[in-house]
Design an enzyme around this catalytic site. Structure first.
Site, PDB file in Angstrom:
ATOM      1  N   PRO A 187     -46.601 -32.992  15.128  1.00 59.87           N
ATOM      2  CG  PRO A 187     -47.381 -30.805  14.990  1.00 59.87           C
ATOM      3  CD  PRO A 187     -46.225 -31.661  14.670  1.00 59.87           C
ATOM      4  CB  THR A 212     -48.301 -32.870  10.474  1.00 61.56           C
ATOM      5  OG1 THR A 212     -47.779 -33.904  11.305  1.00 61.56           O
ATOM      6  CG2 THR A 212     -48.618 -31.662  11.313  1.00 61.56           C
ATOM      7  N   GLY A 213     -49.581 -35.517   8.588  1.00 60.72           N
ATOM      8  CA  GLY A 213     -49.322 -36.344   7.408  1.00 60.72           C
ATOM      9  C   GLY A 213     -48.192 -37.346   7.564  1.00 60.72           C
ATOM     10  CG  HIS A 239     -67.128 -10.567  27.775  1.00 65.29           C
ATOM     11  ND1 HIS A 239     -66.603 -10.811  29.019  1.00 65.29           N
ATOM     12  CD2 HIS A 239     -66.363 -11.269  26.899  1.00 65.29           C
ATOM     13  CE1 HIS A 239     -65.567 -11.624  28.900  1.00 65.29           C
ATOM     14  NE2 HIS A 239     -65.401 -11.928  27.614  1.00 65.29           N
ATOM     15  CD  GLU A 240     -67.530 -12.139  23.097  1.00 66.28           C
ATOM     16  OE1 GLU A 240     -66.510 -11.974  22.394  1.00 66.28           O
ATOM     17  OE2 GLU A 240     -67.567 -12.958  24.029  1.00 66.28           O
TER      18      GLU A 240
HETATM   19  P1  ADP Z   1     -50.518 -38.156  11.197  1.00 64.45           P
HETATM   20  O1  ADP Z   1     -50.128 -39.558  10.937  1.00 64.45           O
HETATM   21  O2  ADP Z   1     -49.376 -37.182  11.118  1.00 64.45           O
HETATM   22  O3  ADP Z   1     -51.292 -37.959  12.452  1.00 64.45           O
HETATM   23  P2  ADP Z   1     -52.098 -38.590   8.888  1.00 64.45           P
HETATM   24  O4  ADP Z   1     -51.059 -38.938   7.895  1.00 64.45           O
HETATM   25  O5  ADP Z   1     -52.831 -39.722   9.487  1.00 64.45           O
HETATM   26  O6  ADP Z   1     -51.484 -37.692  10.025  1.00 64.45           O
HETATM   27  O7  ADP Z   1     -53.104 -37.567   8.206  1.00 64.45           O
HETATM   28  C1  ADP Z   1     -54.481 -37.748   8.205  1.00 64.45           C
HETATM   29  C2  ADP Z   1     -55.097 -37.273   6.918  1.00 64.45           C
HETATM   30  O8  ADP Z   1     -54.950 -35.872   6.790  1.00 64.45           O
HETATM   31  C3  ADP Z   1     -54.435 -37.849   5.702  1.00 64.45           C
HETATM   32  O9  ADP Z   1     -55.015 -39.063   5.360  1.00 64.45           O
HETATM   33  C4  ADP Z   1     -54.672 -36.778   4.648  1.00 64.45           C
HETATM   34  O10 ADP Z   1     -55.966 -36.901   4.091  1.00 64.45           O
HETATM   35  C5  ADP Z   1     -54.650 -35.509   5.453  1.00 64.45           C
HETATM   36  N1  ADP Z   1     -53.306 -34.909   5.434  1.00 64.45           N
HETATM   37  C6  ADP Z   1     -52.518 -34.701   6.504  1.00 64.45           C
HETATM   38  N2  ADP Z   1     -51.364 -34.119   6.149  1.00 64.45           N
HETATM   39  C7  ADP Z   1     -51.399 -33.960   4.817  1.00 64.45           C
HETATM   40  C8  ADP Z   1     -50.483 -33.427   3.860  1.00 64.45           C
HETATM   41  N3  ADP Z   1     -49.293 -32.937   4.222  1.00 64.45           N
HETATM   42  N4  ADP Z   1     -50.853 -33.428   2.564  1.00 64.45           N
HETATM   43  C9  ADP Z   1     -52.043 -33.918   2.187  1.00 64.45           C
HETATM   44  N5  ADP Z   1     -52.953 -34.448   3.047  1.00 64.45           N
HETATM   45  C10 ADP Z   1     -52.646 -34.466   4.340  1.00 64.45           C
HETATM   46 ZN    ZN Z   2     -63.968 -13.110  26.615  1.00 65.82          ZN
END
Ligand code: ADP
Ligand code: ZN
Ligand code: MG
Length: 627
Positions: free
Chosen positions: A215, A218-219, A435-436
């Site tokens: 997703p 996620t890095g 409601h809440e």
């Molecule tokens: P993706 O390419 O999966 O959409 P990115 O690599 O562009 O995600 O992540 C965006 C930013 O979020 C990174 O530059 C970093 O700062 C932070 N980030 C995301 N995942 C990690 C991770 N596993 N560890 C450290 N930082 C992360």
């Molecule tokens: Zn509600």
């Protein structure tokens, strides 16, 4: 006649000079100081402004523009509790405003408008010569371009950066946390890039292409950069969506250029982000194929086949949907290795928080593990964003280290949106409170429901009130009774409205709840085998008819089964509804008391909430519904 730059300049220069003096001479001294007052970047509606007046948040009002505009200095929760200048457009006649301002003793100033009609005429007169010059320049450039011969599309493509190249990414494995399996997968790639001999000596082939699946946030990009950084090789990157150009052939030529440059710079990493934009299964999708996309994809496949293994180029591609990719891309010799990168679990989140806390000043009282516990479902990017938001808030509050308070506020904002103004006391505030409290009490009294963290009447994002629950740690397996408890919790809001205000008074406020309820009940029937239809999987996790392959294949059951599914869903929701109504009815006394308290305090936290309930009834887990 052929236009040349010389004739063009000859004509346009005098006009430009004259216009310049006209602007300088006539406009500047008269320019309206309302426009100079550009500190007021934000705006507010007149109605909001009146509310601000009533709340006593307005400090000073300057009226400009013949009474059409006011610059208001005010303090308020929406303004971060700082004195800010806001622009308000006043309605044509607002006679009550001046008296109201006087009555409230607000510092008032009216500024006469200096510009007059003559000035506007002048601007009008200037506008056309300028337009003419602009038009001429445009025509001139175009005529010059077509003289340049064929290949306009080419030059268009060339004029933009074809791809990005970073000689050194500066990212190392230590910057990437929480995705250790994926990291391990790449360790040998790094070794290979550093010492290819050790692999070639024993005849081992390293994969040419690796597909990162996961997703957003996620890095994936970060990890690809870290591989280049660790191996100390250049990083070439391009995004799939950039390939999809207006002109056929541009995408393919970019792919060619990219691989050519990469070969010159081997060893290196080529990173293709959002590969699904070009690599989607061919020949599907609405409206048939897309020539440009297919050509680009074909070129990519050719290039991948065009270099031998072990030449030192590793192609890494990222996508969040591997299922829609063209199978040709996944064949051996292309992206035959897939590495999945998932949203981090508790330990992963803690590790990521540690990485991003390195360069931030965090108060020693803050424990990162508490933050990690509060943020299930957050991606790495969300966590990075969270700490950054908290840091900004800390500066705004003029503190010198981030405390738990700023972090909590930032989590709430990321999860549910910006905080709005509390409602004024009214019937609808009371209804929202019921409601809440309905959600909260059903959630609290049900066995198998996670505990209430807080209930609040302060609106956020789209929601007019909110009940926050503390989810237990990263549950992958959820039992049937837990899903049912969630359905009942979600029904609690509407059920309370029904019992307290009657069927005819229920509101639209439950629509979001009903969506969630329906989706949960539907999944019980069609995916989890939790109904009397039996152990069948009737629907896929994500069947999006607009994306590639899935077209028309989502309903693989007969019409009779479809009817049965609907019946089962209704039955589940009805039964849960009855149970929920019963819980509300039986606890009406404490609900009334909690509603009064909520209206008075606006927010009740979980512990206090449970303490009050326990005076009346035994919690936790008074109600248990096995089926
Ligand atoms: P993706 O390419 O999966 O959409 P990115 O690599 O562009 O995600 O992540 C965006 C930013 O979020 C990174 O530059 C970093 O700062 C932070 N980030 C995301 N995942 C990690 C991770 N596993 N560890 C450290 N930082 C992360
Ligand atoms: Zn509600
Ligand atoms: Mg990315």
């Amino acid at each position: 006649m052929k236009l040349s730059w010389k004739t063009f300049l000859l004509w346009s220069l005098p006009i430009m000079i004259i216009s310049f003096f006209l602007w300088q001479g006539f406009l500047t001294p008269n320019s309206n100081d309302l426009n100079n007052n550009n500190t007021a970047n934000s705006r507010m509606t007149y109605g909001r402004f009146l509310e601000y007046l009533d709340m006593g948040w307005v400090k000073k009002v300057d009226i400009y523009d013949n009474g059409h505009t006011a610059i208001v200095e005010a303090v308020g929760p929406e303004l971060g509790n700082r004195l800010q200048k806001i622009r308000v457009e006043l309605p044509a006649s607002a006679p009550e405003l001046i008296t109201k301002l006087k009555k409230n003793n607000i510092d008032l100033d009216a500024h006469p408008t200096k510009n007059n009609i003559a000035i506007w005429n002048l601007i009008g007169n200037l506008f056309f010569p300028l337009l003419l010059i602009g038009g001429l320049a445009y025509l001139f450039r175009r005529s010059n371009n077509t003289n340049g011969g064929p290949g306009q599309a080419m030059s268009f493509g060339k004029s933009k950066a074809l791809f990005q190249m970073e000689a050194k990414t500066g990212v190392i494995f230590d910057d990437v946390a929480g995705i250790d399996e994926a990291k391990e997968e790449f360790e040998e790639v790094v070794t290979f890039l550093k010492q290819p001999e050790s692999f070639t000596a024993v005849g081992a082939k390293i994969p040419k292409g690796v597909l990162l699946v996961g997703p957003p946030g996620t890095g994936k990009t970060l990890l690809a950069k870290a591989i280049a950084g660790e191996a100390n090789v250049p990083f070439f990157s391009i995004s799939g969506s950039e390939f999809v150009e207006m002109f056929v052939g541009v995408g393919a030529s970019r792919v060619r250029d990219l691989f050519k440059k990469a070969k010159e710079n081997a060893p290196c990493i080529i990173f293709i982000d959002e590969i699904d934009a070009v690599g989607r299964q061919r020949g599907t999708g609405i409206g048939g194929g897309n020539d440009e996309r297919e050509q680009t994809l074909n070129q990519l496949l050719t290039e991948m086949d065009g270099f031998e293994g072990n030449t030192g180029i590793i192609v890494i591609a990222a996508t969040n949907r591997a299922d829609i990719l063209d199978s040709a891309l996944l064949r051996p010799g292309r992206f035959d290795r897939q590495v999945s990168v998932d949203v981090p679990d508790f330990k992963g989140r803690l590790a990521i928080l540690n990485v991003h806390a390195r360069n931030k000043k965090i108060a020693p009282t803050v424990s990162l593990s508490i933050i990690a516990r509060r943020t299930p479902g957050f991606s790495g990017a969300d966590l990075a964003n969270l700490l950054n938001e908290a840091a900004i808030l800390t500066v705004r509050r003029k503190k010198n280290a981030i405390t738990l308070n700023e972090i909590d506020t930032s989590i709430d904002r990321i999860v549910a949106g910006m905080e709005g103004m509390p409602l004024i006391d009214s019937k609808s505030k009371r209804l929202i409170a019921y409601h809440e409290i309905g959600h909260a009490i059903v959630g609290t009294l049900l066995k198998n429901h996670y505990p209430v963290q807080k209930v609040t009447l302060i609106p956020r994002g789209q929601a007019r009130g909110l009940t926050w629950f503390t989810p237990s740690e990263d549950q992958n397996l959820i039992s049937r009774s837990e899903i049912k408890a969630r359905i009942m919790g979600a029904l609690g809001g509407r059920a309370a409205e029904e019992i307290v205000f009657g069927d005819s008074e229920v509101t639209t406020g439950a629509s979001n709840d009903l969506q969630q309820i329906t989706s949960m009940a539907r999944q019980m029937v069609t995916r989890f085998g939790m109904s009397s239809i039996g152990l069948l999987s009737l629907e896929n996790e994500e069947s999006n008819p607009f994306l590639g392959r899935g077209m028309g294949s989502s309903s693989e059951y007969s019409d009779e089964v479809a009817i049965k599914i609907d019946e089962q869903i209704q039955q589940i929701v009805q039964e849960c509804h009855q149970n929920t109504l019963k819980i509300i009815q039986e606890n009406r006394v404490v609900i009334d008391r909690l509603v009064d308290l909520l209206i008075e305090k606006e927010t009740i936290d979980g512990d206090e909430f449970r303490e009050i309930i326990s005076e009346y009834t035994s919690i936790p887990q008074k109600y248990e519904y096995a089926n």
